[in-house]
Design a protein around this motif. Structure first.
Motif, mmCIF file in Angstrom:
data_model
loop_
_atom_site.group_PDB
_atom_site.id
_atom_site.type_symbol
_atom_site.label_atom_id
_atom_site.label_comp_id
_atom_site.label_asym_id
_atom_site.label_seq_id
_atom_site.Cartn_x
_atom_site.Cartn_y
_atom_site.Cartn_z
ATOM 1 N N GLU A 88 1.592 -15.104 -0.843
ATOM 2 C CA GLU A 88 0.215 -15.144 -0.996
ATOM 3 C C GLU A 88 0.398 -13.710 -1.434
ATOM 4 N N PHE A 89 0.869 -12.483 -1.877
ATOM 5 C CA PHE A 89 0.999 -11.342 -2.748
ATOM 6 C C PHE A 89 2.271 -11.101 -3.332
ATOM 7 N N VAL A 90 3.333 -11.584 -2.722
ATOM 8 C CA VAL A 90 4.555 -11.494 -3.393
ATOM 9 C C VAL A 90 4.621 -12.439 -4.962
ATOM 10 N N SER A 91 4.049 -12.227 -5.803
ATOM 11 C CA SER A 91 4.999 -12.674 -6.845
ATOM 12 C C SER A 91 6.229 -12.299 -7.486
ATOM 13 N N ASP A 92 7.407 -13.705 -7.873
ATOM 14 C CA ASP A 92 9.463 -13.611 -7.675
ATOM 15 C C ASP A 92 9.061 -12.711 -9.106
ATOM 16 N N ARG A 93 9.791 -11.298 -8.902
ATOM 17 C CA ARG A 93 10.109 -10.622 -9.702
ATOM 18 C C ARG A 93 8.912 -9.043 -10.735
ATOM 19 N N GLU A 94 8.220 -9.805 -10.303
ATOM 20 C CA GLU A 94 6.739 -9.080 -9.970
ATOM 21 C C GLU A 94 6.154 -7.579 -9.647
ATOM 22 N N THR A 95 6.171 -8.093 -8.006
ATOM 23 C CA THR A 95 5.689 -7.596 -7.067
ATOM 24 C C THR A 95 7.226 -7.618 -5.837
ATOM 25 N N GLY A 96 8.072 -8.256 -6.576
ATOM 26 C CA GLY A 96 8.913 -8.493 -5.112
ATOM 27 C C GLY A 96 9.975 -9.520 -5.680
ATOM 28 N N PHE A 97 10.263 -10.099 -4.680
ATOM 29 C CA PHE A 97 11.479 -11.685 -4.864
ATOM 30 C C PHE A 97 10.944 -12.034 -3.963
ATOM 31 N N VAL A 98 11.168 -13.316 -4.373
ATOM 32 C CA VAL A 98 10.809 -14.739 -2.949
ATOM 33 C C VAL A 98 11.940 -14.966 -3.732
ATOM 34 N N THR A 99 12.681 -15.695 -2.437
ATOM 35 C CA THR A 99 13.867 -16.265 -2.519
ATOM 36 C C THR A 99 14.349 -17.367 -1.766
ATOM 37 N N ASP A 100 15.335 -18.293 -1.546
ATOM 38 C CA ASP A 100 15.470 -19.551 -0.129
ATOM 39 C C ASP A 100 15.380 -17.944 1.081
ATOM 40 N N PRO A 101 15.124 -18.874 1.894
ATOM 41 C CA PRO A 101 15.661 -18.702 3.535
ATOM 42 C C PRO A 101 17.208 -19.185 3.538
ATOM 43 N N ASP A 102 18.030 -17.623 2.726
ATOM 44 C CA ASP A 102 19.536 -18.213 2.685
ATOM 45 C C ASP A 102 20.049 -16.479 2.762
ATOM 46 N N PRO A 103 20.911 -16.309 4.460
ATOM 47 C CA PRO A 103 21.526 -15.067 4.089
ATOM 48 C C PRO A 103 21.841 -14.524 2.316
ATOM 49 N N LYS A 104 22.425 -14.920 2.022
ATOM 50 C CA LYS A 104 23.373 -14.530 0.828
ATOM 51 C C LYS A 104 22.075 -15.089 0.200
ATOM 52 N N LYS A 105 21.763 -15.355 -0.184
ATOM 53 C CA LYS A 105 20.266 -15.660 -1.440
ATOM 54 C C LYS A 105 19.624 -13.757 -1.194
ATOM 55 N N MET B 157 0.896 -1.502 -0.341
ATOM 56 C CA MET B 157 0.030 0.257 -0.078
ATOM 57 C C MET B 157 0.744 1.440 0.002
ATOM 58 N N SER B 158 2.624 1.331 0.572
ATOM 59 C CA SER B 158 2.600 2.422 0.695
ATOM 60 C C SER B 158 4.098 1.821 -0.898
ATOM 61 N N TYR B 159 3.605 1.166 -2.025
ATOM 62 C CA TYR B 159 4.371 1.768 -3.262
ATOM 63 C C TYR B 159 5.540 0.736 -2.969
ATOM 64 N N LYS B 160 5.337 0.125 -2.285
ATOM 65 C CA LYS B 160 7.256 -0.614 -1.908
ATOM 66 C C LYS B 160 7.044 -2.531 -2.273
ATOM 67 N N PRO B 161 8.258 -2.919 -2.613
ATOM 68 C CA PRO B 161 8.334 -3.980 -3.561
ATOM 69 C C PRO B 161 8.574 -5.140 -2.185
ATOM 70 N N VAL B 162 8.523 -5.865 -2.600
ATOM 71 C CA VAL B 162 9.037 -6.685 -0.305
ATOM 72 C C VAL B 162 9.809 -8.368 -1.353
ATOM 73 N N ILE B 163 10.625 -8.419 -0.271
ATOM 74 C CA ILE B 163 11.512 -9.754 -0.148
ATOM 75 C C ILE B 163 11.730 -10.465 0.832
ATOM 76 N N THR B 164 10.915 -11.916 -0.126
ATOM 77 C CA THR B 164 10.908 -12.835 0.953
ATOM 78 C C THR B 164 10.687 -13.990 0.803
ATOM 79 N N THR B 165 10.207 -15.157 1.373
ATOM 80 C CA THR B 165 11.109 -16.220 0.997
ATOM 81 C C THR B 165 10.031 -17.473 1.081
ATOM 82 N N PHE B 166 10.534 -18.703 0.469
ATOM 83 C CA PHE B 166 9.760 -19.621 -0.072
ATOM 84 C C PHE B 166 8.786 -20.291 0.720
ATOM 85 N N ASP B 167 9.361 -19.623 2.254
ATOM 86 C CA ASP B 167 8.396 -20.755 3.117
ATOM 87 C C ASP B 167 8.113 -19.715 4.500
#
Length: 790
Positions: free
Chosen positions: A329-346, A313-323
């Motif tokens: 339900e809202f973060v689509s990878d490379r569209e509204t943010g990133f979905v990645t592994d729960p790994d610090p380097k990723k 709602m603040s027009y910000k993308p979100v980085i979250t993890t697969f788990d």
């Protein structure tokens, strides 16, 4: 209907996401429907085996027969008995369901403990079809066991443990059975899909709840941000470890409190880019979201995740993890943010991408915002209690067409636009669509109260035509030349075309953009001329005969077409009526204002201390503020030529874009003039603290001077010409000294030498702006007029 929302009140008491949800549910039903809704909360302990049993029994005993509909929310509230019971599930006690294995490895109580009352209780929990009589019997046996618990091993009463798990599953299954629950709703698809939460074949509808905060903002893209309770399931440590793989000098701001804070701060101790901001209130939270580059949210299997919704709602993308559960339900990878592994380097890889591709973050933020458009309390209530019951109406849409950005507000016009329309945004859906100079960036901002501002740079062709004309005349003609060249800015025209089609009301703070009517059909729209000045009279001596005639023609057109006109003073109203032959009933006076909560009365002790700190203690200080605007240029010339040299023991503080004129006009600056140029609001207020008096020697112009109200709000005694004080209910000698240019020098000497007079003006001026010129009062004048015509 009379509706009851039933919820637990946790011990120890906290206000978290669930607690805010329950109160907002009640408010939305009361606000958007004809129903009457009560929120009933019972104190709920769950620290021990017997605490939990007692809490379940409290809800079971609750008599709600005087309500027509009961909505339960979170364990153990669904234990209520009612003929018309629906559940809107946040979650059951997860430690006895999907996270049970994380708490204990015991799947059942040992066989040697399965004796006596324990066996009788377990036998009841195994009954397939659970009846009311089974529940009564189970409570009876449990209370008997509590009296005899010393006869049984302590291990039986472990919490969490297999015995309490079987008991709670029995109660939940009975409460949520088809016999006891008419409809099923869930806070998210994630909750809906979890094993054993609902009866196997139940039809569960998901309704996403909005946050409590209604109006989020989007301003800058400066740092990464996260906010949550600082406990292990939120996995803030992943973000801190990820920053070790981020080489950029970018901050991570972490808001919130919790049991993990000390450990997390120790983990981040060697990285000064990581900032723990602690507890933040709603206004601070909005600000933190508004200026974030992206939001990081990596919890372990979250139910829903308000943070995701608030970020989007603040027009910000979100980085979250697969788990992470709900956020997916809202973060689509490379569209509204990133979905990645729960790994610090990723996670760090995605952080680095946004630092290196800010434009991509902005694009993803726009798409993210679109995903939340339908998450409103109106839609929520419609789905929960039935659309036929809604009396919710959409906000009317206002489109404001402007020739400059209103944010951040610095000049007088910017302050008027920002302060009025941010307040109107409480009742209307307001978008300011501004054309800005070609060297500015495209912006899409969400500001105070949900005010939207879109800034679109003029095209290169448009700018080139403007520069050629300015080169020939030596004048600043940016706004005036919109009349001839704005249609060359096709991007701007395209956006205005789209927005005007959706708008109910179109407002012009200046006449110049009214020429877009050539390309856009305004039929059926309410048109308002929110006249900040009588532009023809303001500019005619400055721009020459040919351009002034064009200004006259376009201002006449908009005055005649407008449904209503707002003027900043009675003088401007009379001039508009006389100049264009319109009815005086069409024009309403809406004066300029000031935000007295932002510009506070400067304490004299603070002024004295600050002057000493910056080396001005031995000088009287005189303030003048102005933009590069013909009447201000004229005023500054008077100050430099007629006043400065006579007051060599005074220091003149000149603030605003007028500094550029000053530098061009005067090669040898008088030593007692300090020119600061354009400053932000905080810097300007610091300069107010340095000023002993302010002068406003205006000899031409239209409208009212906002700077006068700023001075009065800060308690700076003023000397002004009558034109400088026009449009304001200023009484000479009471609120300010009003004099001719010939008297200006004498009045300055008088005011500097008379402390009692300065104190009288200071106190009376502040009282006047508080009672007459606060922006809240000004906006309410416009609001009342808008309600009459829409």
């Amino acid at each position: 209907m009379k509706i009851a929302i039933i919820a637990p009140s946790p011990v120890p008491f906290t206000i978290g996401g669930a607690e805010l949800l329950f109160s907002c549910m009640q408010d939305s039903i009361n606000n958007y429907t004809s129903h009457q809704c009560e929120l009933i909360k019972l104190i709920t302990k769950e620290n021990t085996f017997w605490d939990l049993i007692e809490s379940y029994y409290k809800f079971y005993q609750l008599d709600l027969t005087h309500f027509d509909l009961v909505i339960s929310t979170k364990y153990p509230s669904w234990m209520v008995r009612h003929r018309n019971h629906i559940v809107y599930m946040v979650h059951p006690l997860r430690g006895l369901y999907d996270t049970y294995s994380l708490c204990t490895n015991k799947s059942k109580i040992p066989d040697e403990f399965n004796i006596g009352l324990v066996k009788e209780i377990l036998d009841i929990t195994k009954i397939r079809i659970k009846r009311n009589k089974n529940v009564e019997k189970l409570f009876e046996k449990l209370f008997q066991l509590r009296m005899e618990q010393d006869d049984y091993p302590e291990e039986i009463f472990e919490f969490p443990g297999p015995f309490i798990r079987d008991i709670i599953h029995f109660f939940d299954q009975w409460a949520l059975s088809y016999e006891n629950t008419k409809e099923y709703y869930s806070i998210s698809e994630t909750v809906k899909r979890r094993k054993d939460y609902f009866p196997l074949s139940a039809k569960v509808n998901v309704i996403y709840p909005p946050p409590k905060i209604k109006d989020f903002e989007c301003r800058e893209f400066e740092y990464f941000f996260t906010v949550s309770r600082l406990d292990r399931p939120k996995r803030i440590d992943l973000l801190i470890k990820a920053m070790r793989f981020v080489p950029h000098n970018v901050k991570l701001k972490i808001a919130g409190e919790g049991p993990e804070k000390s450990r997390l701060m120790e983990l981040a101790a060697n990285d000064n880019r990581i900032e723990f901001v602690g507890y933040v209130n709603e206004n601070e939270l909005v600000d933190l979201y508004a200026n974030a580059l992206a939001v990081l949210f990596v919890p372990q299997d979250e139910d829903y995740g308000y943070i995701t919704i608030e970020a989007m709602m603040s027009y910000k993308p979100v980085i979250t993890t697969f788990d992470s559960g709900g956020p997916l339900e809202f973060v689509s990878d490379r569209e509204t943010g990133f979905v990645t592994d729960p790994d610090p380097k990723k996670i760090a890889d995605k952080i680095n991408y946004f630092v290196e591709h800010v434009d991509e973050a902005k694009k993803m933020g726009l798409l993210a915002n679109q995903k939340t458009k339908d998450i409103t309390w109106g839609n929520f209530v419609s789905k929960l209690v039935g659309e036929r019951d809604l009396h919710f109406r959409r906000k009317k849409k206002i489109l404001v067409l402007n020739t400059y950005s209103c944010y951040p507000p610095r000049g007088g016009g910017q302050h008027r636009v920002y302060n009025i329309y941010s307040r109107l945004s409480k009742k209307f859906d307001v978008t300011i669509c501004s054309i800005v100079e070609s060297d500015k960036e495209y912006q899409n901002l969400i500001l105070k109260n949900g005010l939207k501002q879109i800034c679109i740079p003029q095209s290169i062709e448009h700018a080139r035509c403007q520069w050629e004309m300015e080169g020939k005349t030596g004048l600043n003609l940016y706004d005036v030349l919109m009349i001839d060249y704005v249609e060359k800015s096709t991007d701007y025209i395209g956006v205005v075309k789209r927005l005007s089609h959706e708008a109910d009301i179109i407002i012009f703070p200046h006449p110049y953009l009214y020429v877009v009517k050539k390309s856009i059909d305004f039929s059926g729209k309410i048109i308002i001329y929110e006249s900040q000045n009588v532009e023809y009279l303001l500019k005619k001596e400055y721009v020459g005969a040919e351009l002034s005639q064009k200004i006259f023609n376009i201002e006449k057109e908009i005055v005649e077409r407008s449904n209503i006109i707002f003027a900043t003073s009675e003088e401007d109203k009379k001039q508009l009526v006389q100049l264009y032959g319109i009815s005086k009933n069409k024009v309403h006076v809406v004066p300029n204002g000031v935000d007295t909560s932002q510009i506070e009365l400067v304490k004299l002790e603070e002024k004295k201390s600050l002057k000493k700190e910056v080396g001005l203690a031995d000088y009287n200080t005189i303030l003048f503020i102005g933009s590069w605007h013909p009447p201000n240029l004229e005023a500054l010339k008077f100050i430099i030529d007629e006043i400065v040299n006579k007051l060599s023991d005074c220091v003149f503080l000149v603030v605003g874009s007028i500094k550029n004129f000053y530098m061009c006009e005067y090669k040898n600056f008088p030593k007692n003039v300090l020119a600061f140029g354009v400053v932000d609001e905080e810097e300007k207020y610091e300069l107010y603290k340095l000023a002993d008096i302010a002068i406003n020697p205006m000899f031409s112009g239209s409208g009212t001077n906002l700077k006068m109200l700023d001075y009065m709000s800060a308690g700076i005694p003023i000397i002004s010409t009558p034109i400088g004080a026009r449009g304001l209910d200023i009484e000479n000698g009471k609120h300010a000294l009003v004099c001719s240019e010939d008297q200006m020098y004498e009045k300055i000497i008088e005011l500097l030498n008379t402390e009692s007079l300065r104190n009288i003006l200071r106190e009376n001026a502040r009282n006047l702006v508080e009672s007459r010129y606060s922006w809240d009062k000004i906006a309410n004048i416009i609001l009342s007029k808008l309600k009459e015509i829409v």
